[in-house]
Structure formats: C-alpha cells, structure tokens
Design an enzyme around this catalytic site. Structure first.
Site: not given
Length: 352
Positions: A30-32, A54, A95
């Site tokens: 999304i662009g974070k 991240e 996960q």
C-alpha cells in the site's frame, strides 16, 4: 523548522522522557515502507525520529524464505495438492514466524512504556514502526482464513498470540481506496516469491478496515460492559460462506454511528457453530479468547489514513503534521537511550 536538539540538551531540560510511538499498518503493497523511508530524522519541532523497518531480512534469509513459502503453499492448496488441514498447519507455522520479530521487539518496547501523559505533549522522541504485531497475529491470519488457506481452529491459535498493549499505542491504518492503483503498486514491487493475489488483497483491505471498527468497539465496551457484548453476540447471524464473500468483496464504508456495533467488528467472523452452543452462545474458552482480544485492543488509539490520490511526500507531510494529536507516554531517559540502541540493532539485523 526548529534546530534538531541533542539528546544531552533535551535530557537536561526534562525530568523524564516523553515518547510518541506510532505503528503504520495496513494491507500489503500500500506504500507504508515508502512513507517510512521518506519520513525525516527530526520533526518540524526538532524532535528526533526513530524508524523501525519491516523485518524482511529475517523473513527471507533466516532459515525459511517465509514470503515465497507461504504463497507457494496457498497456490498448492488451491490446486488441490494440499488439503485444508495441511495448508493450515503450514500457513500457521509460517505466520507464527512472520510474527516473531514483531513480538520480540514489542516485548522489549513494552517494558519501557509507562503512564500516558495525554496528547499535545512535548515529546522527547518519536518512534515510528512498520506494522504492529496485530498484523501477523490477527489481520493476515484472518485474511488467510477468509481466502480458504487457514482453518478456523488454526486462526484461533494465532489470535491468542496478540500481546498485551502498554499505554500510549497509536495505530495508523493506511488505506488506499483505488484498487487498480493498489494492484499496480503491489505488482511494481517485483519481489521474488511474491504474487499479486487479488482475493488476498481484498480480504486484507476488508480486515484492516474492520479492525478500526473493532478497536473503536473495544474502546467503548471494555472493560465494564461484558454483559452488553454477550447480548449483542446472540443477535449476530451465523458467519457462513455467503457472509464471508460479502465481507471480502463488498466495499466497506467508515462507520459513522454514535457507537460501533458488534456486527461491524472482526468478532462477527467467529460466530460459528463449531465455537457455540445450539442457542448461539460461545463456549466458555472461546468467549474468554474473544473477550481477551477486545481487552487487548482497548488501549489502542486508532485512526484511518486515506492516502488515495496523495504522493508519498504529501502522505508524509500529512502524517507528520498530525503528530501532536497522538498519545504520549512517560519513560525514563535510560529507557529512551535503550530504545535508540534497540532500534539500531534491530534494523541492522532484520531490515533489508
């Protein structure tokens, strides 16, 4: 812009340090990360800004390549090479490993975050993190469940891992309403092993939008209105395949009522016959789990950030301009110095 202040000068001016910590979260691609890269090292008032990136190096190069493996597992399940049980076990294990770096850093940070001073304070330090542990323990697992890649029993095992939240958490959910633009951004990243899965993208967008409503609900109803929550639960419809399809594909609108209802929260996804008695009431253990989830969410100050039509520079300007409206917490100066050291060490080992 004010001149950046040195730590020694700031420490001599205050008896304790004040921290603003903000988690940037939202759907993938999304662009974070682009925003985080462009955020300056000091605010307009000269306050130091630390950024936690991240943990992509951990995900890709420590043992298993998690990104490639989780996408490959879901593809094989959809081709019929794995049963739901097999894919659920693999996806849940992967996960959990996605969550590990977030949980470790969150534990270190939590011990340093003390009482809230409110908003519009004079922070000594601004800490901005790429994702909250809720992304890997709640949001992505729910999306994987909705797309058929993770079973309900494994999903419940994941959401239990969401940690307790210390005071002063600011969670900004980045939202991009233009699906074509979102797909284009995701595709243009061209990361090895990453695929543009439109179903997963829609599921994630729906989950993150619903997360905002869930936190707002938790802030209203916890900890004193458990009876009200249980009454609302009985009125929820059974969450079946048709409701799952609707949840993923129908556009969500920001809830504007006087109070969010349970129907608008992520908890509605768990109204399943496997978890309930014949009258629809939850079994004791599962009631504890879901009420516990609400209790963990209630300390979070959440906001939506619609970046549709905004350049990365404009996104950063808007994000930083509202920093004074976010929660501030007290900490010792020793804690502040330790956070700086922790961030440097974490980014060096975990980030790409």
């Amino acid at each position: 812009m004010s001149e950046p202040q040195s730590w020694s000068v700031m420490a001599s001016q205050m008896t304790s340090a004040q921290l603003i910590r903000v988690y940037l979260d939202g759907s993938m691609g999304i662009g974070k990360t682009s925003m985080l890269n462009e955020i300056p090292t000091h605010s307009l008032m000269g306050v130091p800004v630390l950024k936690v990136f991240e943990p992509m190096k951990y995900w890709r190069y420590y043992f298993t390549d998690l990104v490639t493996t989780v996408n490959d597992t879901c593809d094989r399940r959809r081709r019929g090479e794995f049963s739901l049980f097999q894919s659920s076990m693999i996806v849940t294990a992967l996960q959990s490993k996605f969550a590990d770096p977030y949980l470790v850093f969150h534990e270190r940070l939590s011990s340093k975050c003390h009482r809230i001073t409110g908003t519009r304070g004079n922070p000594s330090l601004i800490l901005i993190l790429d994702r909250h542990p809720i992304s890997a323990t709640v949001c992505f697992p729910i999306a994987r469940h909705l797309t058929g890649d993770c079973s309900l029993e494994m999903l419940i095992s994941m959401i239990i891992r969401l940690p307790q939240e210390p005071p002063g958490c600011n969670l900004v959910i980045v939202d991009l309403h233009d699906e074509k633009e979102h797909v284009s951004r995701l595709s243009s990243r061209n990361r090895t092993g990453e695929k543009t899965d439109l179903l997963m993208l829609r599921a994630l967008n729906a989950v993150y939008s619903c997360l905002v409503d869930t936190i707002m609900y938790a802030n209203h109803i916890c900890p004193y209105s458990k009876d009200e929550w249980e009454s609302e639960w009985l009125d929820l419809p059974w969450f079946d395949t048709s409701l799952a399809t609707t949840f993923i594909n129908e556009p969500r609108t920001d809830y504007r009522g006087s109070r969010v209802s349970l129907h608008h929260t992520l908890l509605a996804i768990f109204k399943r016959r496997e978890l309930c008695a014949e009258d629809g009431s939850l079994s004791t253990t599962h009631a504890w789990i879901l009420w516990g989830l609400l209790m963990k969410l209630r300390n979070i100050n959440v906001e939506r950030f619609n970046i549709t039509g905004l350049s990365t520079t404009k996104c950063v300007e808007s994000f930083m301009d509202t920093m004074s409206e976010r929660l501030v917490t007290h900490m010792s100066w020793n804690d502040a110095f330790e956070i700086e050291a922790d961030v440097l060490a974490y980014n060096k080992e975990m980030a790409m």
